[in-house]
Scaffold this motif. Structure first.
Motif, PDB file in Angstrom:
ATOM      1  N   CYS A   1      11.726   8.536  -0.357  1.00 55.15           N
ATOM      2  CA  CYS A   1      10.450   8.881  -0.785  1.00 55.15           C
ATOM      3  C   CYS A   1       9.542   8.019  -0.200  1.00 55.15           C
ATOM      4  N   ALA A   2       7.941   8.055   0.270  1.00 61.29           N
ATOM      5  CA  ALA A   2       7.103   7.147   0.397  1.00 61.29           C
ATOM      6  C   ALA A   2       6.207   7.346  -0.725  1.00 61.29           C
ATOM      7  N   PHE A   3       5.692   6.266  -1.205  1.00 61.36           N
ATOM      8  CA  PHE A   3       4.686   6.306  -2.210  1.00 61.36           C
ATOM      9  C   PHE A   3       3.331   5.510  -2.046  1.00 61.36           C
ATOM     10  N   LYS A   4       2.177   6.267  -2.227  1.00 61.05           N
ATOM     11  CA  LYS A   4       0.999   5.454  -2.150  1.00 61.05           C
ATOM     12  C   LYS A   4       0.256   5.889  -3.526  1.00 61.05           C
ATOM     13  N   GLY A   5      -0.417   4.715  -4.188  1.00 60.78           N
ATOM     14  CA  GLY A   5      -1.062   4.906  -5.490  1.00 60.78           C
ATOM     15  C   GLY A   5       0.058   4.961  -6.814  1.00 60.78           C
ATOM     16  N   SER A   6      -0.624   5.371  -7.799  1.00 62.92           N
ATOM     17  CA  SER A   6       0.369   5.641  -9.006  1.00 62.92           C
ATOM     18  C   SER A   6      -0.492   6.616  -9.967  1.00 62.92           C
TER      19      SER A   6
ATOM     20  N   ALA B   1       0.724  -1.356  -0.190  1.00 69.46           N
ATOM     21  CA  ALA B   1       0.067   0.000  -0.133  1.00 69.46           C
ATOM     22  C   ALA B   1       0.865   1.403  -0.098  1.00 69.46           C
ATOM     23  N   GLU B   2       1.853   1.118   0.565  1.00 66.74           N
ATOM     24  CA  GLU B   2       2.876   2.322   0.724  1.00 66.74           C
ATOM     25  C   GLU B   2       4.317   1.824   0.680  1.00 66.74           C
ATOM     26  N   LYS B   3       5.103   2.319  -0.406  1.00 65.54           N
ATOM     27  CA  LYS B   3       6.407   1.818  -0.934  1.00 65.54           C
ATOM     28  C   LYS B   3       7.473   2.948  -0.426  1.00 65.54           C
ATOM     29  N   LEU B   4       8.537   2.457   0.200  1.00 68.99           N
ATOM     30  CA  LEU B   4       9.787   3.357   0.320  1.00 68.99           C
ATOM     31  C   LEU B   4      10.696   3.091  -0.723  1.00 68.99           C
ATOM     32  N   ILE B   5      10.784   4.225  -1.536  1.00 71.11           N
ATOM     33  CA  ILE B   5      11.705   4.497  -2.685  1.00 71.11           C
ATOM     34  C   ILE B   5      12.801   5.491  -2.672  1.00 71.11           C
ATOM     35  N   ILE B   6      14.142   5.067  -2.791  1.00 70.22           N
ATOM     36  CA  ILE B   6      15.213   6.048  -2.773  1.00 70.22           C
ATOM     37  C   ILE B   6      15.435   6.446  -4.192  1.00 70.22           C
ATOM     38  N   GLY B   7      15.420   7.765  -4.491  1.00 69.57           N
ATOM     39  CA  GLY B   7      15.560   8.131  -6.062  1.00 69.57           C
ATOM     40  C   GLY B   7      17.074   8.755  -5.943  1.00 69.57           C
ATOM     41  N   LEU B   8      17.782   8.386  -6.940  1.00 61.06           N
ATOM     42  CA  LEU B   8      19.037   8.913  -7.049  1.00 61.06           C
ATOM     43  C   LEU B   8      19.574   9.939  -8.175  1.00 61.06           C
ATOM     44  N   MET B   9      20.311  10.918  -7.950  1.00 63.08           N
ATOM     45  CA  MET B   9      20.584  11.607  -9.357  1.00 63.08           C
ATOM     46  C   MET B   9      22.124  12.176  -9.105  1.00 63.08           C
TER      47      MET B   9
ATOM     48  N   ASP C   1      -2.139   9.398 -11.756  1.00 60.18           N
ATOM     49  CA  ASP C   1      -2.776  10.770 -11.154  1.00 60.18           C
ATOM     50  C   ASP C   1      -3.072  10.775  -9.842  1.00 60.18           C
ATOM     51  N   GLN C   2      -3.110   9.405  -9.318  1.00 59.32           N
ATOM     52  CA  GLN C   2      -3.414   9.361  -7.871  1.00 59.32           C
ATOM     53  C   GLN C   2      -2.364   9.145  -7.010  1.00 59.32           C
ATOM     54  N   THR C   3      -0.990   9.433  -7.643  1.00 56.66           N
ATOM     55  CA  THR C   3       0.087   9.198  -6.616  1.00 56.66           C
ATOM     56  C   THR C   3       0.268  10.239  -5.497  1.00 56.66           C
ATOM     57  N   LYS C   4       0.524   9.697  -4.376  1.00 55.48           N
ATOM     58  CA  LYS C   4       0.927  10.749  -3.338  1.00 55.48           C
ATOM     59  C   LYS C   4       2.203  10.309  -2.800  1.00 55.48           C
ATOM     60  N   ILE C   5       3.128  11.277  -2.579  1.00 57.79           N
ATOM     61  CA  ILE C   5       4.397  11.471  -2.395  1.00 57.79           C
ATOM     62  C   ILE C   5       4.545  12.113  -1.051  1.00 57.79           C
TER      63      ILE C   5
END
Length: 399
Positions: free
Chosen positions: A36-41, A15-23, A43-47
């Motif tokens: 970042c914590a992500f819910k949904g995907s 339901a909620e994923k923890l994702i590390i973004g790198l740049m 246009d329903q994405t919550k970050i």
């Protein structure tokens, strides 16, 4: 089912994923790490941006990367070795950041790694008949996955090229999903080494949205400072540029390239906008003897003019659009002053106003690309050259 595939499936469905973004961009000052914590995907994405830092590179590591960066002729063995070394360095910095923030590696579900671009070669720049668009980011995803124990998505730009794009910019996908607002024209302007923006129309029609590179951002100024001013990597607070005067002959020569007239979307890099480009313009205008301060002032005006021309071309001279700025160039006070003067009807903000740290924005966007690849459905951006509708990122398993 293979245990690693089962783990991928399980984590993708949380339901909620923890994702590390790198740049890691063209300035190579360090690695941007965004948890970042992500819910949904879609246009329903919550970050939620939980933590962010820029982990510094050592002088040796920066020197090693620069030895193969944006050059047509390089040591192929060094390219091979740095593909692994960059990944190992990034893995170490990720492990340190996770511990610093009070998490454990097993708490993090995925890593989204941009890698390090070492050469970018769209057709517009390479002009070699019969050869395709090309780009190369190194920093092997398998090494990151194995050395962090975290499923890693990487090498995002290759799918974009495979589907008919130029491999950059990719911000269109995340910018549209996170920042579109009905009733308000927006431009998400990122001023990194190269300046790029995403245009978000007020009717939020994805078929009108595009991202494009538009001009040099910091790259020429940074390159010039690093060559001619000892011990500094960039012009802090535009102190050097402010002490000089713009040379209009040189400025006009810098602007005389067909890149600026090419249609949107388009892409470029330091393969074009480098010190050789500057030196050629100086020779043409007989300005080789002007002061270093005047050159820095002119380079700052060059970036500002290129950005302003692209904005005006997109929204018109009298638009009430809002521009949300991110990237290192937003800290260049002279550059911002010039943009305000060139675009007096535009309201400028940073992405802080949209709850995303502007320094973290690009890393967050790559985390979002990973989230969409894992759980999203493809947004239809229309049948347009340069804006393919697709998901991106190769998946590397830790074991």
């Amino acid at each position: 089912m293979n245990n690693q595939i089962h783990n991928l499936y399980h984590k993708s469905n949380k339901a909620e994923k923890l994702i590390i973004g790198l740049m890691s961009g063209t300035s190579m000052d360090g690695l941007d790490i965004a948890l970042c914590a992500f819910k949904g995907s879609g246009d329903q994405t919550k970050i939620r941006l939980l933590n962010f830092k820029t982990a510094d590179y050592t002088a040796l590591f920066r020197k090693q990367v620069k030895s193969i960066f944006s050059k047509r002729d390089v040591d192929l063995e060094m390219v091979c070795l740095m593909n692994e070394q960059i990944a190992l360095t990034h893995a170490l910095l990720i492990n340190e950041a996770i511990a610093e923030w009070g998490f454990k590696n097993e708490d993090v579900d995925f890593i989204a790694s941009h890698g390090q671009t070492i050469y970018h070669a769209p057709k517009l720049l390479h002009k070699q008949e019969g050869l395709p668009n090309g780009t190369l980011q190194i920093g092997d995803g398998d090494h990151i996955a194995v050395n962090t124990g975290i499923i890693t998505l990487s090498d995002f730009r290759q799918k974009h090229i495979a589907a008919g794009g130029e491999g950059a910019p990719l911000a269109v996908y995340g910018d549209y999903l996170i920042f579109s607002k009905r009733g308000e024209d927006r431009i998400m302007l990122n001023i990194g080494g190269i300046a790029n923006f995403t245009y978000l129309p007020s009717d939020v029609d994805p078929k009108k949205v595009f991202s494009t590179d538009i001009a040099p951002g910091n790259t020429l100024m940074d390159q010039y400072v690093q060559k001619h001013f000892d011990g500094i990597y960039y012009d802090k607070d535009a102190a050097i540029a402010k002490s000089g005067r713009v040379n209009h002959k040189l400025l006009n020569a810098l602007l005389e390239h067909d890149f600026f007239e090419a249609s949107f979307p388009k892409t470029t890099g330091p393969e074009l906008f480098n010190l050789s480009y500057l030196e050629q313009a100086q020779i043409e205008t007989q300005t080789e003897s002007i002061s270093r301060e005047d050159i820095m002032a002119t380079l700052c005006h060059f970036s500002a003019k290129g950005i302003a021309m692209a904005v005006q071309r997109t929204i018109g001279a009298h638009s009430q659009a809002k521009i949300f700025i991110s990237g290192g160039g937003m800290h260049n006070l002279l550059l911002l002053e010039l943009l305000h003067a060139a675009l007096p009807n535009v309201q400028f903000e940073t992405t802080d106003q949209l709850a995303i740290n502007p320094d973290a924005k690009e890393a967050v966007l790559f985390a979002l690309l990973a989230n969409e690849t894992l759980t999203g459905s493809i947004v239809d951006f229309g049948d347009r050259e340069g804006v393919p509708s697709l998901s991106m990122g190769k998946i590397s398993l830790p074991k």
